[in-house]
Enzyme design. Structure first.
Site, PDB file in Angstrom:
ATOM      1  N   GLY A   1      64.544  45.176 -22.618  1.00 23.59           N
ATOM      2  CA  GLY A   1      63.417  46.082 -22.863  1.00 23.59           C
ATOM      3  C   GLY A   1      63.768  47.201 -23.830  1.00 23.59           C
TER       4      GLY A   1
ATOM      5  N   SER B   1      66.717  46.090 -17.550  1.00 22.29           N
ATOM      6  CA  SER B   1      67.591  46.719 -16.570  1.00 22.29           C
ATOM      7  C   SER B   1      67.742  48.201 -16.878  1.00 22.29           C
ATOM      8  CB  SER B   1      68.961  46.019 -16.630  1.00 22.29           C
ATOM      9  OG  SER B   1      69.933  46.832 -16.044  1.00 22.29           O
TER      10      SER B   1
ATOM     11  N   LYS C   1      58.291  58.687 -43.693  1.00 28.05           N
ATOM     12  CA  LYS C   1      59.481  58.389 -44.497  1.00 28.05           C
ATOM     13  C   LYS C   1      59.031  57.801 -45.841  1.00 28.05           C
ATOM     14  CE  LYS C   1      63.486  55.340 -44.609  1.00 28.05           C
ATOM     15  NZ  LYS C   1      64.281  54.348 -43.900  1.00 28.05           N
TER      16      LYS C   1
ATOM     17  N   GLN D   1      44.589  59.276 -58.367  1.00 28.91           N
ATOM     18  CA  GLN D   1      43.176  59.474 -58.697  1.00 28.91           C
ATOM     19  C   GLN D   1      42.861  59.175 -60.161  1.00 28.91           C
ATOM     20  OE1 GLN D   1      41.767  63.420 -58.040  1.00 28.91           O
ATOM     21  NE2 GLN D   1      39.709  62.765 -57.516  1.00 28.91           N
TER      22      GLN D   1
ATOM     23  N   VAL E   1      70.019  40.903 -14.837  1.00 29.47           N
ATOM     24  CA  VAL E   1      70.266  39.459 -14.714  1.00 29.47           C
ATOM     25  C   VAL E   1      71.744  39.262 -14.392  1.00 29.47           C
ATOM     26  CG1 VAL E   1      70.195  37.229 -15.887  1.00 29.47           C
ATOM     27  CG2 VAL E   1      68.451  38.962 -16.391  1.00 29.47           C
TER      28      VAL E   1
ATOM     29  N   LEU F   1      69.361  42.863 -31.692  1.00 33.37           N
ATOM     30  CA  LEU F   1      70.813  42.908 -31.884  1.00 33.37           C
ATOM     31  C   LEU F   1      71.516  41.641 -31.402  1.00 33.37           C
ATOM     32  CD1 LEU F   1      71.365  46.648 -30.874  1.00 33.37           C
ATOM     33  CD2 LEU F   1      71.426  45.681 -33.182  1.00 33.37           C
TER      34      LEU F   1
ATOM     35  N   ILE G   1      64.908  47.049 -37.327  1.00 32.30           N
ATOM     36  CA  ILE G   1      63.606  46.987 -36.650  1.00 32.30           C
ATOM     37  C   ILE G   1      62.691  46.045 -37.435  1.00 32.30           C
ATOM     38  CG2 ILE G   1      61.560  48.339 -36.015  1.00 32.30           C
ATOM     39  CD1 ILE G   1      63.516  50.674 -35.395  1.00 32.30           C
TER      40      ILE G   1
HETATM   41  P1  FAD Z   1      68.951  47.239 -26.941  1.00 30.97           P
HETATM   42  O1  FAD Z   1      68.210  48.437 -27.361  1.00 30.97           O
HETATM   43  O2  FAD Z   1      70.384  47.419 -26.618  1.00 30.97           O
HETATM   44  O3  FAD Z   1      68.222  46.643 -25.685  1.00 30.97           O
HETATM   45  C1  FAD Z   1      68.820  45.673 -24.857  1.00 30.97           C
HETATM   46  C2  FAD Z   1      67.995  45.529 -23.612  1.00 30.97           C
HETATM   47  O4  FAD Z   1      68.500  44.443 -22.855  1.00 30.97           O
HETATM   48  C3  FAD Z   1      68.002  46.743 -22.710  1.00 30.97           C
HETATM   49  O5  FAD Z   1      66.716  46.949 -22.172  1.00 30.97           O
HETATM   50  C4  FAD Z   1      68.963  46.326 -21.613  1.00 30.97           C
HETATM   51  O6  FAD Z   1      68.707  46.987 -20.404  1.00 30.97           O
HETATM   52  C5  FAD Z   1      68.650  44.848 -21.528  1.00 30.97           C
HETATM   53  N1  FAD Z   1      69.711  44.066 -20.888  1.00 30.97           N
HETATM   54  C6  FAD Z   1      70.973  43.831 -21.344  1.00 30.97           C
HETATM   55  N2  FAD Z   1      71.655  43.072 -20.469  1.00 30.97           N
HETATM   56  C7  FAD Z   1      70.804  42.820 -19.445  1.00 30.97           C
HETATM   57  C8  FAD Z   1      70.921  42.116 -18.228  1.00 30.97           C
HETATM   58  N3  FAD Z   1      72.055  41.507 -17.842  1.00 30.97           N
HETATM   59  N4  FAD Z   1      69.849  42.080 -17.408  1.00 30.97           N
HETATM   60  C9  FAD Z   1      68.688  42.686 -17.733  1.00 30.97           C
HETATM   61  N5  FAD Z   1      68.513  43.375 -18.888  1.00 30.97           N
HETATM   62  C10 FAD Z   1      69.567  43.438 -19.713  1.00 30.97           C
HETATM   63  N6  FAD Z   1      67.482  49.878 -36.821  1.00 30.97           N
HETATM   64  C11 FAD Z   1      66.557  50.353 -37.661  1.00 30.97           C
HETATM   65  O7  FAD Z   1      65.610  49.636 -37.984  1.00 30.97           O
HETATM   66  N7  FAD Z   1      66.663  51.612 -38.167  1.00 30.97           N
HETATM   67  C12 FAD Z   1      67.708  52.414 -37.904  1.00 30.97           C
HETATM   68  O8  FAD Z   1      67.735  53.552 -38.351  1.00 30.97           O
HETATM   69  C13 FAD Z   1      68.753  51.902 -37.069  1.00 30.97           C
HETATM   70  N8  FAD Z   1      69.858  52.627 -36.798  1.00 30.97           N
HETATM   71  C14 FAD Z   1      70.863  52.061 -36.057  1.00 30.97           C
HETATM   72  C15 FAD Z   1      72.075  52.718 -35.899  1.00 30.97           C
HETATM   73  C16 FAD Z   1      73.118  52.110 -35.203  1.00 30.97           C
HETATM   74  C17 FAD Z   1      74.429  52.810 -35.076  1.00 30.97           C
HETATM   75  C18 FAD Z   1      72.938  50.860 -34.594  1.00 30.97           C
HETATM   76  C19 FAD Z   1      74.020  50.212 -33.799  1.00 30.97           C
HETATM   77  C20 FAD Z   1      71.732  50.210 -34.729  1.00 30.97           C
HETATM   78  C21 FAD Z   1      70.709  50.780 -35.475  1.00 30.97           C
HETATM   79  N9  FAD Z   1      69.514  50.103 -35.675  1.00 30.97           N
HETATM   80  C22 FAD Z   1      68.568  50.607 -36.526  1.00 30.97           C
HETATM   81  C23 FAD Z   1      69.270  48.858 -34.977  1.00 30.97           C
HETATM   82  C24 FAD Z   1      68.357  49.133 -33.783  1.00 30.97           C
HETATM   83  O9  FAD Z   1      68.943  50.096 -32.953  1.00 30.97           O
HETATM   84  C25 FAD Z   1      68.124  47.859 -32.989  1.00 30.97           C
HETATM   85  O10 FAD Z   1      67.709  46.856 -33.864  1.00 30.97           O
HETATM   86  C26 FAD Z   1      67.029  48.062 -31.993  1.00 30.97           C
HETATM   87  O11 FAD Z   1      67.278  49.179 -31.218  1.00 30.97           O
HETATM   88  C27 FAD Z   1      66.883  46.847 -31.118  1.00 30.97           C
HETATM   89  O12 FAD Z   1      67.865  46.800 -30.163  1.00 30.97           O
HETATM   90  P2  FAD Z   1      67.720  45.687 -29.044  1.00 30.97           P
HETATM   91  O13 FAD Z   1      66.382  45.849 -28.399  1.00 30.97           O
HETATM   92  O14 FAD Z   1      68.073  44.390 -29.637  1.00 30.97           O
HETATM   93  O15 FAD Z   1      68.882  46.084 -28.025  1.00 30.97           O
END
Ligand code: FAD
Length: 499
Positions: free
Chosen positions: A14, A40, A79, A148, A186, A334, A347
């Site tokens: 989430g 979670s 932006k 314009q 999970v 990710l 994103i």
């Molecule tokens: P997460 O946000 O980590 O979510 C993972 C989810 O899975 C969580 O809800 C967690 O609870 C759940 N989960 C994990 N394991 C389990 C389990 N066993 N059981 C149940 N649930 C579980 N992107 C941009 O577009 N612009 C930016 O400026 C940018 N800056 C960034 C800077 C950094 C340093 C990093 C590392 C990334 C950046 N990103 C950026 C990328 C962006 O943060 C991610 O693409 C975005 O947040 C998506 O993350 P996610 O949802 O894949 O993972």
């Protein structure tokens, strides 16, 4: 293959990926299928990801989100581009401003005319002809479709926002649209003994969640695609050497700038993302060159305001999942790979992956052709973005650290090498049809990183010297006049908040 109809879609995770996917699936598939999202609270999300690029507007519009409500709820700002400081050389900066530059002519991009005009007595900067750049540095913004009285495009924009608030906003949207949220961790994943498909998830509290198709949005944990199915990861760290980040919020800016800052340091770079209620900051660095303690000190000593928390460290590995869709699991976010946030593309990659899944959704059962097409498109998309990001590192004339010297001398992918060479010699540049970044984006980064073409297109000689001077002057007058009339970005934000 799994020929059975898809009746239940289970999204695991989430974060931004999970809720963006859930929202789009709910919008597209309606209540035709059952959509469940498991997240979670105990594990939480990565907690970064605040800068976006213009296509996010299409995503929000597709969901039918109201822009003012979205900006209020996510503490968002506008932006107009990314300011790169110290990338080419220490003390030099340029912007990758969104939108177009100048005025394009059939068969001949504007920068050829600009390049020719550089030979005049008072050469102007390419960015004098970028409406987005001029608005950004003057802290201005309003919705503007066209300049314009002309057919020239107006402002092209994206958002900065609080990623946690965006996920919550989309959660409310998704739940209203029928998505069922289950809180829990999970603990175990059950697979079908013959097909190897994921069958069900077992939560720590004993609950079992079965599904037909699973979306792995578990972030770097990659619980289904990696830990369960063992899908291979292609490592790109030899081209993109940063492997860690530290992130910290600082006090709210008095007047948030409508652009991101990306400031290069000796072995990495720092982002500054102005939001309504705070500035998002982080340092992306190479652990081979900076210790965590050094990185922390550099970050904390370069903040635009008081730190509001302790820096959080995030380790990452740049690369991509070789098969982001494998069996009945699609990895989004990710879990499917990572390109560092230099051009704010993660994103966006969630948005395109969710859209791709919607378009290729296997209603009547999973077909190998759908998987192959999904994976092919994902690969090309990631590789194009990767090359654009590599360019920022490769084209540097910094000689002040091992890190930058190694970047300047590294081998780069063939397509990028050829693009750089063609541009350097002739000024010619072609956008691959499936490239996210426009010609104007490539031109700005190439020129901003010190690759000034030796030549320009002969069509630019069709204008007389006087015609060329008038063209450049008139464009500048138009852009300056337009920017002068725009309201301040802060005023736009006050109006969003009902002020
Ligand atoms: P997460 O946000 O980590 O979510 C993972 C989810 O899975 C969580 O809800 C967690 O609870 C759940 N989960 C994990 N394991 C389990 C389990 N066993 N059981 C149940 N649930 C579980 N992107 C941009 O577009 N612009 C930016 O400026 C940018 N800056 C960034 C800077 C950094 C340093 C990093 C590392 C990334 C950046 N990103 C950026 C990328 C962006 O943060 C991610 O693409 C975005 O947040 C998506 O993350 P996610 O949802 O894949 O993972």
């Amino acid at each position: 293959m799994n020929e059975s109809k898809i009746e239940r879609l289970v999204i695991v995770g989430g974060g931004t990926a999970g809720w963006m996917t859930a929202a789009l699936m709910a919008k597209v598939l309606g209540r035709a299928i059952d959509i469940v999202l498991v997240e979670s609270d105990k594990i939480g999300s990565v907690g970064v990801g605040e800068a976006t690029i213009p296509p996010i507007l299409h995503f929000n519009r597709a969901l039918g989100l109201d822009e003012r409500e979205f900006l209020r709820e996510t503490k968002g700002t506008i932006k107009l581009g990314i300011q790169f400081e110290n990338w080419w050389k220490t003390g030099e900066s340029y912007m990758h401003a969104f939108g177009t530059i100048g005025k394009n002519f059939p068969l001949c991009d504007f920068h050829h005319y600009w390049r020719r005009s550089q030979q005049g007595a008072t050469p102007a900067s390419l960015w004098d002809y970028s409406l987005n750049y001029q608005a950004a540095i003057h802290n201005k913004f309003a919705h503007l479709a066209q300049i314009q009285g002309t057919s020239l495009p107006g402002l092209t924009y994206a958002y900065h926002f609080d990623a946690g608030l965006y996920a919550r906003f989309l959660r409310r949207y998704s739940e209203r649209s029928g998505v069922r949220r289950i809180e829990g961790t999970v603990d175990h994943v059950q697979r079908h003994p013959d097909s190897g498909h994921v069958d069900s998830l077992l939560l720590e509290n004993g609950e079992r969640i079965a599904g037909d198709l699973f979306v792995d949005c578990t972030g770097m944990a990659a619980l289904l695609i990696d830990k369960t199915l063992g899908v291979d990861y292609e490592d790109w760290s030899h081209w993109l050497p940063c492997d860690r980040a530290q992130a910290v919020p600082s006090a709210a800016p008095r007047a948030p700038a409508p652009y991101t800052r990306a400031i290069a340091h000796a072995a990495g770079w720092q982002w500054q993302i102005p939001l309504q209620h705070r500035t998002g900051n982080g340092l992306v660095y190479s652990s081979a060159h900076y210790s965590d303690e050094q990185a922390r000190e550099i970050l904390l000593s370069h903040l635009p305001g008081e730190a509001l928390a302790e820096p959080k460290t995030i380790a990452f590995r740049t690369g991509r999942r070789r098969e982001p869709w494998h069996k009945n699991v699609i990895s989004i976010g990710l879990s499917s790979g990572f390109l560092e946030p230099l051009e704010s593309t993660s994103i966006h990659l969630i948005q395109t992956a969710a859209t791709r899944l919607a378009k290729l959704f296997p209603h009547r059962g999973i077909q190998p052709e759908e998987i192959a097409e999904y994976n092919r498109q994902s690969q090309v998309e990631m590789e194009r973005i990767r090359d654009f990001i590599i360019l920022h590192y490769k084209a540097n004339a910094r000689h002040d650290s091992d890190f930058w010297r190694a970047c300047a001398t590294m081998d780069v992918p063939d397509g990028l090498r050829e693009k750089m060479a063609l541009f350097a010699k002739t000024g010619k540049l072609f956008r691959d049809y499936d490239d996210l970044f426009s010609e104007a984006a490539w031109q700005q980064v190439l020129i901003g990183q010190g690759i000034l073409p030796e030549d320009y297109h002969p069509l630019a000689d069709n204008l007389s010297e006087q015609q060329l001077a008038e063209l450049m002057q008139n464009l500048k007058i138009l852009i300056d006049g337009t920017v002068a009339k725009l309201p301040q970005h802060a005023q736009f934000l006050r109006a969003v908040n009902g002020g």
